[in-house]
Write an enzyme that holds these catalytic residues in place. Structure first.
Site, mmCIF file in Angstrom:
data_model
loop_
_atom_site.group_PDB
_atom_site.id
_atom_site.type_symbol
_atom_site.label_atom_id
_atom_site.label_comp_id
_atom_site.label_asym_id
_atom_site.label_seq_id
_atom_site.Cartn_x
_atom_site.Cartn_y
_atom_site.Cartn_z
ATOM 1 N N GLY A 11 3.099 3.981 5.570
ATOM 2 C CA GLY A 11 1.837 3.999 4.853
ATOM 3 C C GLY A 11 0.665 3.831 5.810
ATOM 4 O O GLY A 11 0.834 3.729 7.026
ATOM 5 N N ASP A 37 15.487 -0.521 1.539
ATOM 6 C CA ASP A 37 15.046 -0.530 0.147
ATOM 7 C C ASP A 37 14.666 -1.965 -0.202
ATOM 8 O O ASP A 37 15.533 -2.814 -0.412
ATOM 9 C CB ASP A 37 16.168 -0.027 -0.761
ATOM 10 C CG ASP A 37 15.775 -0.049 -2.235
ATOM 11 O OD1 ASP A 37 14.638 -0.455 -2.551
ATOM 12 O OD2 ASP A 37 16.624 0.312 -3.077
ATOM 13 N N ALA A 61 4.270 -1.048 -1.108
ATOM 14 C CA ALA A 61 3.668 -1.292 -2.424
ATOM 15 C C ALA A 61 3.614 -0.004 -3.234
ATOM 16 O O ALA A 61 3.667 1.098 -2.682
ATOM 17 C CB ALA A 61 2.252 -1.848 -2.270
ATOM 18 N N THR A 63 1.013 1.963 -5.118
ATOM 19 C CA THR A 63 -0.454 1.895 -5.045
ATOM 20 C C THR A 63 -1.191 2.921 -5.898
ATOM 21 O O THR A 63 -2.423 2.923 -5.912
ATOM 22 C CB THR A 63 -0.918 2.068 -3.592
ATOM 23 O OG1 THR A 63 -0.428 3.312 -3.085
ATOM 24 C CG2 THR A 63 -0.407 0.926 -2.719
ATOM 25 N N THR A 102 -4.455 -7.177 -3.092
ATOM 26 C CA THR A 102 -5.543 -6.265 -3.443
ATOM 27 C C THR A 102 -6.664 -6.924 -4.231
ATOM 28 O O THR A 102 -6.453 -7.939 -4.913
ATOM 29 C CB THR A 102 -4.979 -5.097 -4.279
ATOM 30 O OG1 THR A 102 -6.043 -4.265 -4.756
ATOM 31 C CG2 THR A 102 -4.215 -5.615 -5.488
ATOM 32 N N TYR A 127 -1.179 -1.944 -12.183
ATOM 33 C CA TYR A 127 -1.210 -2.127 -10.732
ATOM 34 C C TYR A 127 -1.682 -3.536 -10.375
ATOM 35 O O TYR A 127 -1.006 -4.262 -9.634
ATOM 36 C CB TYR A 127 -2.120 -1.085 -10.081
ATOM 37 C CG TYR A 127 -2.386 -1.341 -8.616
ATOM 38 C CD1 TYR A 127 -1.362 -1.255 -7.678
ATOM 39 C CD2 TYR A 127 -3.656 -1.700 -8.166
ATOM 40 C CE1 TYR A 127 -1.590 -1.507 -6.337
ATOM 41 C CE2 TYR A 127 -3.905 -1.943 -6.825
ATOM 42 C CZ TYR A 127 -2.869 -1.849 -5.913
ATOM 43 O OH TYR A 127 -3.111 -2.112 -4.587
ATOM 44 N N LYS A 131 0.630 -6.643 -8.796
ATOM 45 C CA LYS A 131 0.272 -7.209 -7.487
ATOM 46 C C LYS A 131 0.041 -8.713 -7.608
ATOM 47 O O LYS A 131 0.413 -9.486 -6.714
ATOM 48 C CB LYS A 131 -0.967 -6.516 -6.928
ATOM 49 C CG LYS A 131 -0.748 -5.077 -6.498
ATOM 50 C CD LYS A 131 0.230 -4.956 -5.325
ATOM 51 C CE LYS A 131 -0.399 -5.383 -4.020
ATOM 52 N NZ LYS A 131 0.512 -5.150 -2.858
ATOM 53 N N TRP A 152 -10.139 -0.913 -1.027
ATOM 54 C CA TRP A 152 -10.663 0.412 -0.675
ATOM 55 C C TRP A 152 -10.158 0.849 0.700
ATOM 56 O O TRP A 152 -10.930 1.300 1.545
ATOM 57 C CB TRP A 152 -12.187 0.400 -0.711
ATOM 58 C CG TRP A 152 -12.841 0.093 -2.020
ATOM 59 C CD1 TRP A 152 -12.286 -0.579 -3.078
ATOM 60 C CD2 TRP A 152 -14.177 0.422 -2.413
ATOM 61 N NE1 TRP A 152 -13.196 -0.687 -4.101
ATOM 62 C CE2 TRP A 152 -14.359 -0.088 -3.721
ATOM 63 C CE3 TRP A 152 -15.231 1.069 -1.785
ATOM 64 C CZ2 TRP A 152 -15.569 0.055 -4.419
ATOM 65 C CZ3 TRP A 152 -16.434 1.208 -2.471
ATOM 66 C CH2 TRP A 152 -16.594 0.716 -3.771
#
Length: 291
Positions: A11, A37, A61, A63, A102, A127, A131, A152
């Protein structure tokens, strides 16, 4: 030398960690779903124990904020259950978990001052809720941990808002972007360098807790887009502000999710770059890569 496991290494943040950790004397083990995994508890424990992992940096994550509304089970598995697996494995191996969370853990309440770490989480969608449950799973596990909430996120890697707007402003004569959602962009490399510095300088023990990290400053998505177009030279696109209601979504996004970074700066003595300075760096890198 420490053994450091990075999950979700393909990512944005994981790729940036690869870049900044290249010269470290520590042994970084970069994994993504093909190698590990994280929803499989036994596999996680085996990876941590067999490699004598002392620090786990969890960048894995789910996202996709909108898709999560229809994919709640997988979002829960990746954002909460997997985090519990990592926390329990780290505790078993007497290590430390660095977890990325987040600004979406906030949002329901009409905040108008920067969010602090001890502020109650009020997520508005799957989401954000998953989280937040991931954070709670870490606390419940009793594992040593540092949780970094960010916002962001963008970079030279993967799909993100900056790269999307670079494409759109280069071809569209006009673009509408919401101005009633306010926060702070975060250049993933800045966050990667901050985390790397903490690990490299052995600032983990005694500094466990929740921290906020985004770039300095405040802007709306409209302001963000205006700067993307300006720095890239895409000045032919007429960018206009609009309300969120003009772009219906299954998720009510936070209208104000600026993160207060005072605790991070005071604890680790690091300066945080201003968002426009970092944006300019990222766009220059993207343009250089095209050349």
């Amino acid at each position: 030398m420490m053994n450091i496991l990075v999950t979700g290494a393909n990512g944005q943040l994981g790729c940036c960690l690869r870049d900044v950790a290249g010269g470290s004397s520590d042994n970084y083990i970069f994994t993504d779903v093909a190698e590990l995994d994280v929803t499989d508890r036994d596999s996680v424990v085996e990876m941590v124990v067999d490699n004598d992992v002392e620090v786990v940096i969890n960048c894995a994550a789910y996202t996709n904020v909108d898709k999560a509304e229809d994919d709640a089970e997988l979002a829960e598995a990746l954002n909460a259950d997997a985090v519990r697996n990592l926390a329990e494995a780290v505790k078993y191996n007497v290590g430390t978990l660095i977890h990325i969370s987040t600004d979406y853990v906030f949002g329901k309440e009409p905040y108008n001052v920067p969010c602090r770490e001890d502020q109650k989480g009020t997520p508005t969608g799957v989401y954000g809720m998953t989280k937040l449950r991931g954070e709670q799973a870490i606390t419940e596990s009793g594992a040593k941990s540092l949780i970094f909430r960010t916002a962001w996120l963008y970079s030279e890697y993967g799909k993100n808002f900056v790269k999307t707007m670079l494409d759109l402003t280069s071809v569209k004569p006009e673009l509408k972007v919401v101005f009633d959602q306010v926060g702070t962009p975060t250049y993933a490399r800045d966050l990667a360098e901050a985390i790397f510095s903490i690990v490299e300088n052995r600032r983990l023990n005694g500094n466990e807790g929740v921290y906020h990290y985004s770039n300095e400053g405040v802007c709306s998505w409209y302001d963000f887009t205006k700067m993307i177009a300006e720095y890239s030279g895409n000045t032919g696109c007429d960018i206009q502000p609009c309300h969120s209601s003009e772009f219906p979504s299954k998720v009510i996004r936070p209208s104000y999710s600026v993160l207060d970074k005072t605790k991070f700066k005071e604890t680790f003595g690091q300066t945080v770059p201003y968002w426009t300075d970092s944006l300019r760096k990222c766009i220059n890198n993207l343009k250089s890569n095209e050349a």
